[in-house]
Design a protein around this motif. Structure first.
Motif, PDB file in Angstrom:
ATOM      1  N   ARG A 177      34.888  39.894  46.305  1.00  9.52           N
ATOM      2  CA  ARG A 177      35.378  41.055  45.570  1.00  9.52           C
ATOM      3  C   ARG A 177      36.295  40.694  44.409  1.00  9.52           C
ATOM      4  O   ARG A 177      36.477  41.477  43.495  1.00  9.52           O
ATOM      5  CB  ARG A 177      36.106  41.983  46.544  1.00  9.52           C
ATOM      6  CG  ARG A 177      35.219  42.404  47.724  1.00  9.52           C
ATOM      7  CD  ARG A 177      35.995  43.180  48.767  1.00  9.52           C
ATOM      8  NE  ARG A 177      36.541  44.403  48.214  1.00  9.52           N
ATOM      9  CZ  ARG A 177      37.410  45.179  48.850  1.00  9.52           C
ATOM     10  NH1 ARG A 177      37.840  44.834  50.053  1.00  9.52           N
ATOM     11  NH2 ARG A 177      37.859  46.279  48.282  1.00  9.52           N
ATOM     12  N   ARG A 178      36.884  39.523  44.472  1.00  3.23           N
ATOM     13  CA  ARG A 178      37.779  39.057  43.402  1.00  3.23           C
ATOM     14  C   ARG A 178      37.588  37.560  43.248  1.00  3.23           C
ATOM     15  O   ARG A 178      37.422  36.842  44.238  1.00  3.23           O
ATOM     16  CB  ARG A 178      39.235  39.373  43.742  1.00  3.23           C
ATOM     17  CG  ARG A 178      40.243  38.748  42.775  1.00  3.23           C
ATOM     18  CD  ARG A 178      41.673  38.904  43.275  1.00  3.23           C
ATOM     19  NE  ARG A 178      42.184  40.232  43.002  1.00  3.23           N
ATOM     20  CZ  ARG A 178      43.335  40.473  42.357  1.00  3.23           C
ATOM     21  NH1 ARG A 178      44.065  39.470  41.909  1.00  3.23           N
ATOM     22  NH2 ARG A 178      43.743  41.696  42.151  1.00  3.23           N
TER      23      ARG A 178
ATOM     24  N   ASP B  56      38.185  41.263  38.948  1.00  2.00           N
ATOM     25  CA  ASP B  56      37.879  42.146  40.073  1.00  2.00           C
ATOM     26  C   ASP B  56      36.384  42.430  40.015  1.00  2.00           C
ATOM     27  O   ASP B  56      35.925  43.224  39.181  1.00  2.00           O
ATOM     28  CB  ASP B  56      38.691  43.443  39.976  1.00  2.00           C
ATOM     29  CG  ASP B  56      38.533  44.326  41.206  1.00  2.00           C
ATOM     30  OD1 ASP B  56      37.369  44.545  41.634  1.00  2.00           O
ATOM     31  OD2 ASP B  56      39.547  44.803  41.746  1.00  2.00           O
TER      32      ASP B  56
ATOM     33  N   ASP C 109      34.409  43.917  42.175  1.00  2.00           N
ATOM     34  CA  ASP C 109      34.038  45.277  42.593  1.00  2.00           C
ATOM     35  C   ASP C 109      34.087  46.228  41.405  1.00  2.00           C
ATOM     36  O   ASP C 109      33.150  47.013  41.166  1.00  2.00           O
ATOM     37  CB  ASP C 109      34.985  45.773  43.695  1.00  2.00           C
ATOM     38  CG  ASP C 109      34.585  45.277  45.075  1.00  2.00           C
ATOM     39  OD1 ASP C 109      33.459  44.738  45.205  1.00  2.00           O
ATOM     40  OD2 ASP C 109      35.381  45.412  46.016  1.00  2.00           O
ATOM     41  N   ARG C 110      35.177  46.178  40.635  1.00  2.00           N
ATOM     42  CA  ARG C 110      35.316  47.060  39.473  1.00  2.00           C
ATOM     43  C   ARG C 110      34.308  46.692  38.388  1.00  2.00           C
ATOM     44  O   ARG C 110      33.812  47.563  37.676  1.00  2.00           O
ATOM     45  CB  ARG C 110      36.749  46.991  38.937  1.00  2.00           C
ATOM     46  CG  ARG C 110      37.777  47.598  39.877  1.00  2.00           C
ATOM     47  CD  ARG C 110      39.199  47.414  39.378  1.00  2.00           C
ATOM     48  NE  ARG C 110      40.170  47.945  40.331  1.00  2.00           N
ATOM     49  CZ  ARG C 110      41.487  47.811  40.227  1.00  2.00           C
ATOM     50  NH1 ARG C 110      41.996  47.150  39.187  1.00  2.00           N
ATOM     51  NH2 ARG C 110      42.296  48.308  41.136  1.00  2.00           N
TER      52      ARG C 110
END
Length: 354
Positions: A169-170, A242, A244-245
């Motif tokens: 995710r990161r 990030d 996910d973003r």
């Protein structure tokens, strides 16, 4: 008059050298060999991410939210720099066993060789190699002022959200021509706020207009891209992302759209950097400059030696044409190349003979 006694022998040697030289183009290149790095262990206060009885601990760390995830590209041209970068990360980490390495290599590269090279020097490293399809970006690449910047693998950083598994995710993205002298966990923990996609050291004193052509700035529909933003230059060789973003915002597509426009109207001159600036400049979380002391390779000038910027240093980055291993081999190093040399794992001929 008779020939000197060794004349015939000298002729044979001469023709042998000529024959070898004529075949050198098709000869197999000498493979670099690297020393095994020492094993690095977690300090007592590090989180335990893998049970001793767990059969596939590597897989669990490569998907763990508690691990520090690091992404780098991997190829034969820069493998020596990559090895030094990995060693520097491990050596200065408080929890080196909690770092997951995600390497991206061209799908046409010899992945088994790259994987074996990493494994032989770092037997305990938790890593995975992901194939990157060059053709996915080749059609979008425009020629730049430096041919080295046109390599498709330079654009792999724009595709990390697609290449790495959704469980990651990161990630901290690092170029291969740098070394850390601080704990990467500090950089990885950079707060990204409520909606920022990435963080990087900003340089707001740089002349931002020079990264785009007069065609870009003279076209209001293009230059208004930066309206209501305070765009600053940032080097894409060190970023906290990030994922996910990034996935939610489909930022890979946004970058590709600018690259497609560049193919029709030349709006910049420098490889993979300008599309990042177009999408993110003015909208990133600034990181202390200590985390990217860049330009040590002389930027676009071969042979130019640079000093460090004022202030503390956590990461040294030889961005630009001059790479420390090349200058050291040529016996023409810059003073700061001595800071890279201790991380060089290349096995020298003298060590091989001993």
């Amino acid at each position: 008059m008779s020939k000197p006694p060794r004349f015939d022998l000298l002729l044979v040697l001469l023709f042998t050298v000529i024959a070898l030289a004529s075949n050198s183009v098709t000869a197999t290149p000498i493979t670099q060999q690297f020393k095994e790095a020492p094993q690095f262990y977690n300090s007592p206060d590090c989180a335990v991410l893998v049970d001793e009885d767990e059969s596939d601990g590597e897989a669990s760390i490569l998907c763990s939210d508690q691990a520090v995830h690091l992404a780098m590209t991997l190829d034969t041209a820069y493998i020596r720099g990559s090895m030094a970068a990995i060693l520097s990360v491990l050596q200065h980490s408080s929890c080196p066993q909690n770092i997951a390495f995600h390497f991206v290599a061209s799908a046409t590269a010899n992945a088994s060789f790259l994987r074996a090279t990493i494994s032989s020097s770092f037997p305990y490293l938790k890593f995975r190699v992901y194939p990157f399809d060059d053709s996915s970006v080749s059609r979008l690449i425009s020629t730049s002022i430096r041919s080295a910047l046109d390599c498709p693998l330079n654009y792999a950083r724009s595709y990390l959200a697609n290449l790495l598994p959704p469980c990651v995710r990161r990630v901290v993205y690092l170029d291969s021509d740098l070394v850390l002298v601080d704990d990467i966990a500090k950089l990885a923990a950079t707060p990204l706020g409520d909606d920022s996609v990435l963080a990087a050291p900003e340089h707001c004193n740089a002349n931002f207009t020079t990264y785009f052509t007069p065609t870009f700035w003279s076209n209001p529909s293009l230059s208004l891209t930066f309206a209501n933003r305070k765009p600053c230059y940032f080097n894409t060789g060190v970023m906290v992302i990030d994922l996910d973003r990034w996935r939610e915002g489909d930022y890979t597509t946004k970058i590709e759209e600018w690259m497609e426009l560049q193919k029709r109207i030349r709006i910049y001159e420098l490889g993979s950097l300008p599309p990042f600036l177009l999408v993110f400049a003015g909208n990133i979380v600034p990181v202390d400059h200590r985390w990217n002391q860049h330009g040590l390779g002389g930027d676009n000038f071969r042979g130019l030696c640079r000093d460090l910027h004022p202030g503390p240093v956590s990461l040294l980055h030889w961005s630009g044409k001059g790479k420390p291993w090349v200058r050291l081999d040529a016996n023409r190093p810059c003073p700061l190349d001595a800071l890279w040399a201790p991380y060089d794992l290349l096995e020298t001929p003298f060590a091989l003979d001993s």
